[in-house]
Design a protein around this motif. Structure first.
Motif, PDB file in Angstrom:
ATOM      1  N   ALA A   1     -28.128  33.859  17.700  1.00  0.00           N
ATOM      2  CA  ALA A   1     -26.903  33.253  17.761  1.00  0.00           C
ATOM      3  C   ALA A   1     -26.764  32.823  19.268  1.00  0.00           C
ATOM      4  N   ASN A   2     -26.952  33.432  20.101  1.00  0.00           N
ATOM      5  CA  ASN A   2     -26.855  33.550  21.674  1.00  0.00           C
ATOM      6  C   ASN A   2     -27.393  31.837  21.977  1.00  0.00           C
ATOM      7  N   THR A   3     -28.472  31.605  21.413  1.00  0.00           N
ATOM      8  CA  THR A   3     -29.309  30.438  21.729  1.00  0.00           C
ATOM      9  C   THR A   3     -28.267  29.224  21.245  1.00  0.00           C
ATOM     10  N   LEU A   4     -27.669  29.484  20.096  1.00  0.00           N
ATOM     11  CA  LEU A   4     -27.035  28.202  19.543  1.00  0.00           C
ATOM     12  C   LEU A   4     -25.505  28.019  20.137  1.00  0.00           C
ATOM     13  N   ILE A   5     -25.097  28.879  20.899  1.00  0.00           N
ATOM     14  CA  ILE A   5     -23.694  28.734  21.739  1.00  0.00           C
ATOM     15  C   ILE A   5     -23.867  27.755  22.546  1.00  0.00           C
ATOM     16  N   GLY A   6     -23.224  26.726  22.576  1.00  0.00           N
ATOM     17  CA  GLY A   6     -23.356  25.531  23.535  1.00  0.00           C
ATOM     18  C   GLY A   6     -23.842  24.430  22.837  1.00  0.00           C
ATOM     19  N   ASN A   7     -24.626  24.333  21.867  1.00  0.00           N
ATOM     20  CA  ASN A   7     -25.349  23.409  21.168  1.00  0.00           C
ATOM     21  C   ASN A   7     -24.230  22.249  20.882  1.00  0.00           C
ATOM     22  N   ASP A   8     -24.706  21.155  21.051  1.00  0.00           N
ATOM     23  CA  ASP A   8     -23.846  19.798  20.592  1.00  0.00           C
ATOM     24  C   ASP A   8     -23.680  19.711  19.139  1.00  0.00           C
ATOM     25  N   VAL A   9     -22.450  19.092  18.943  1.00  0.00           N
ATOM     26  CA  VAL A   9     -22.343  18.859  17.400  1.00  0.00           C
ATOM     27  C   VAL A   9     -21.964  17.209  17.528  1.00  0.00           C
ATOM     28  N   CYS A  10     -22.539  16.581  16.579  1.00  0.00           N
ATOM     29  CA  CYS A  10     -22.283  15.229  16.412  1.00  0.00           C
ATOM     30  C   CYS A  10     -22.054  14.959  14.972  1.00  0.00           C
ATOM     31  N   ASN A  11     -21.513  13.935  14.550  1.00  0.00           N
ATOM     32  CA  ASN A  11     -21.304  13.576  13.290  1.00  0.00           C
ATOM     33  C   ASN A  11     -22.492  12.446  12.943  1.00  0.00           C
ATOM     34  N   GLN A  12     -22.474  12.174  11.555  1.00  0.00           N
ATOM     35  CA  GLN A  12     -23.624  11.326  10.880  1.00  0.00           C
ATOM     36  C   GLN A  12     -23.942   9.970  11.634  1.00  0.00           C
ATOM     37  N   ASP A  13     -22.847   9.669  12.403  1.00  0.00           N
ATOM     38  CA  ASP A  13     -22.863   8.313  13.044  1.00  0.00           C
ATOM     39  C   ASP A  13     -23.245   8.399  14.355  1.00  0.00           C
ATOM     40  N   GLY A  14     -23.566   9.708  14.891  1.00  0.00           N
ATOM     41  CA  GLY A  14     -23.936  10.067  16.067  1.00  0.00           C
ATOM     42  C   GLY A  14     -22.853  10.363  17.097  1.00  0.00           C
ATOM     43  N   ASP A  15     -21.690  10.035  16.692  1.00  0.00           N
ATOM     44  CA  ASP A  15     -20.474  10.347  17.484  1.00  0.00           C
ATOM     45  C   ASP A  15     -20.447  11.887  18.164  1.00  0.00           C
ATOM     46  N   ASP A  16     -20.216  11.953  19.493  1.00  0.00           N
ATOM     47  CA  ASP A  16     -20.157  13.348  19.889  1.00  0.00           C
ATOM     48  C   ASP A  16     -19.035  14.246  19.545  1.00  0.00           C
ATOM     49  N   LEU A  17     -18.984  15.426  18.642  1.00  0.00           N
ATOM     50  CA  LEU A  17     -17.866  16.065  18.479  1.00  0.00           C
ATOM     51  C   LEU A  17     -17.486  17.239  19.055  1.00  0.00           C
ATOM     52  N   GLY A  18     -18.277  17.383  20.038  1.00  0.00           N
ATOM     53  CA  GLY A  18     -18.252  18.733  21.100  1.00  0.00           C
ATOM     54  C   GLY A  18     -19.361  19.626  21.021  1.00  0.00           C
ATOM     55  N   ASP A  19     -19.277  20.763  21.199  1.00  0.00           N
ATOM     56  CA  ASP A  19     -20.031  22.084  21.262  1.00  0.00           C
ATOM     57  C   ASP A  19     -19.526  23.023  20.846  1.00  0.00           C
ATOM     58  N   ILE A  20     -20.447  23.762  20.295  1.00  0.00           N
ATOM     59  CA  ILE A  20     -20.146  25.360  19.783  1.00  0.00           C
ATOM     60  C   ILE A  20     -19.888  26.282  21.093  1.00  0.00           C
ATOM     61  N   LYS A  21     -18.668  26.765  20.669  1.00  0.00           N
ATOM     62  CA  LYS A  21     -18.279  27.705  21.927  1.00  0.00           C
ATOM     63  C   LYS A  21     -18.534  29.307  21.468  1.00  0.00           C
ATOM     64  N   GLU A  22     -18.374  29.351  20.252  1.00  0.00           N
ATOM     65  CA  GLU A  22     -18.584  30.711  19.461  1.00  0.00           C
ATOM     66  C   GLU A  22     -19.071  30.929  18.126  1.00  0.00           C
ATOM     67  N   ILE A  23     -19.756  31.723  17.642  1.00  0.00           N
ATOM     68  CA  ILE A  23     -20.165  31.983  16.338  1.00  0.00           C
ATOM     69  C   ILE A  23     -19.496  33.221  15.698  1.00  0.00           C
ATOM     70  N   MET A  24     -18.627  33.130  14.747  1.00  0.00           N
ATOM     71  CA  MET A  24     -18.039  34.191  14.197  1.00  0.00           C
ATOM     72  C   MET A  24     -18.476  34.823  12.987  1.00  0.00           C
ATOM     73  N   LEU A  25     -18.661  36.059  12.772  1.00  0.00           N
ATOM     74  CA  LEU A  25     -19.631  36.672  11.858  1.00  0.00           C
ATOM     75  C   LEU A  25     -18.477  37.490  11.331  1.00  0.00           C
ATOM     76  N   ASP A  26     -18.697  37.601   9.956  1.00  0.00           N
ATOM     77  CA  ASP A  26     -17.913  38.428   9.308  1.00  0.00           C
ATOM     78  C   ASP A  26     -18.625  39.838   8.913  1.00  0.00           C
ATOM     79  N   VAL A  27     -18.459  40.848  10.005  1.00  0.00           N
ATOM     80  CA  VAL A  27     -18.991  42.075  10.153  1.00  0.00           C
ATOM     81  C   VAL A  27     -19.210  42.760   8.943  1.00  0.00           C
ATOM     82  N   SER A  28     -18.212  42.836   8.073  1.00  0.00           N
ATOM     83  CA  SER A  28     -18.390  43.746   6.928  1.00  0.00           C
ATOM     84  C   SER A  28     -19.652  43.108   5.884  1.00  0.00           C
ATOM     85  N   SER A  29     -19.808  41.760   5.756  1.00  0.00           N
ATOM     86  CA  SER A  29     -20.710  41.285   4.968  1.00  0.00           C
ATOM     87  C   SER A  29     -21.904  40.740   5.686  1.00  0.00           C
ATOM     88  N   GLY A  30     -22.148  40.802   6.849  1.00  0.00           N
ATOM     89  CA  GLY A  30     -23.048  40.244   7.458  1.00  0.00           C
ATOM     90  C   GLY A  30     -23.457  38.935   7.670  1.00  0.00           C
TER      91      GLY A  30
END
Length: 148
Positions: A36-65
């Motif tokens: 998860a730590n290596t995925l934070i900060g990854n770029d996110v684009c759409n199918q057209d290649g438009d920049d949609l931002g980057d991942i700031k956090e990953i939210m886990l459902d602790v009870s289900s994993g």
């Protein structure tokens, strides 16, 4: 920055010179299991290649994993005016060639998506809120029934 550049433990090490994933020369658990730590900060684009931002956090459902959401940052400059979006994890697809995530949404639709400010997070555990987010992105919430 992408996950290979934030890989202090060699999870994604490969001798593939094309930049793609090759299971014959790949070492480590990625891309089906990733830190998860290596995925934070990854770029996110759409199918057209438009920049949609980057991942700031990953939210886990602790009870289900399970991973529930990626918090995507879009717009603004140096966190000023940026808007955050909880995107269902299942709406994101890993692009191993370009080492980023893709989200099948037009940039204008993301601009109008339900978002929040960094100082006022929604209650992501609220099932009504979650249903609205999943409906917006066309995904289904996790079925939390368990067999013991």
């Amino acid at each position: 920055m992408n996950y290979e550049e934030r890989d202090p433990y060699g999870i994604y090490r490969s001798s593939d010179t094309t930049g793609g994933f090759d299971s014959e020369i790949h070492q480590g658990p990625g891309p089906r299991l990733m830190g998860a730590n290596t995925l934070i900060g990854n770029d996110v684009c759409n199918q057209d290649g438009d920049d949609l931002g980057d991942i700031k956090e990953i939210m886990l459902d602790v009870s289900s994993g399970r991973v529930s959401y990626a918090v995507l940052s879009f717009g603004g400059f140096l966190t000023l005016g940026e808007k955050l979006f909880a995107v269902p994890w299942s709406a994101l697809k890993l692009d191993t060639v370009n080492k980023r995530f893709t989200l099948n949404i037009d940039k204008s639709r993301l601009e109008n998506a339900p978002g929040f400010d960094k100082d006022k997070w929604p209650n992501m555990a609220d099932s009504a809120w979650a249903a609205g987010i999943h409906a917006y992105y066309g995904t289904l919430p996790h079925d939390d029934t368990r067999v013991n």
